[in-house]
Design an enzyme around this catalytic site. Structure first.
Site: not given
Length: 193
Positions: A89-90, A93, A119-120, A139
């Site tokens: 997800g976000r 980051e 993923c992330h 990802y």
């Protein structure tokens, strides 16, 4: 089967399925999972985002559920845990900018404890410098980060996963069946129906 104690690193706008599905699956088979977020305490929530694949050049993003934390980040001692789970997800980051998060990840890598990242989530592992020489996936947009830190990035279908030693990784939530199964194998989980 001996129950394992698993640390899960989440933050605001963690991917909804990538947090909730593994969290619930691990609890369902008898493991203990502590979901933590820097700056938040047990009982507080993080917002999630639902990333979907709808034919665009990248995923779409929609607001997901609130996910309740069941442990406090500042009280975490990574030595108390048997494994680490890092959803995507976000959140990754910005979580990768937290030195304590990176130190926690390094502990699991240095002690060869099971790590599952999807993923992330691999952004955090890349920032922690623990992917050098490791065969893994993420990802696709995270592939350059994995390569730049010396990881052996594999571009595989979103519904697949890679197991390399103590590390299991998958490109996104469609890979949950393989991803969770491989993590359960690392944990020594035997499911009898």
């Amino acid at each position: 089967m001996a129950s394992k104690k698993i640390l899960m690193l989440v933050g605001d706008y963690v991917e909804d399925y990538e947090a909730m599905v593994p969290f619930q699956a691990l609890l369902a088979v008898g493991h203990q999972v502590h979901a933590v977020c820097p700056g938040k305490r047990a009982g507080e929530t993080v917002r999630t985002a639902v990333h979907d694949f709808e034919g665009d050049q990248t995923y779409s993003e929609k607001r997901g559920h609130n996910f309740t934390l069941n442990a406090t980040f500042d009280e975490v001692n990574p030595a108390d845990y048997d494994a680490l789970l890092v959803p995507g997800g976000r959140a990754p980051e910005y979580l990768r900018l937290n030195p304590q998060v990176l130190n926690i990840v390094r502990h699991f890598a240095e002690t060869n404890k099971p790590i599952a990242a999807i993923c992330h989530g691999l952004q955090i592992l890349a920032a922690a410098g623990v992917l050098k020489g490791r065969r893994c996936t993420a990802y696709p947009a995270v592939g350059p980060e994995v390569r730049n830190c010396g990881g052996d990035y594999q571009d595989i279908p979103a519904d697949k996963a890679i197991l390399d030693g103590n590390l299991v990784s998958s490109p996104a939530w469609p890979g949950h069946p393989e991803f969770i199964a491989a993590f359960l194998k690392l944990l020594g989980t035997q499911i009898q129906l």
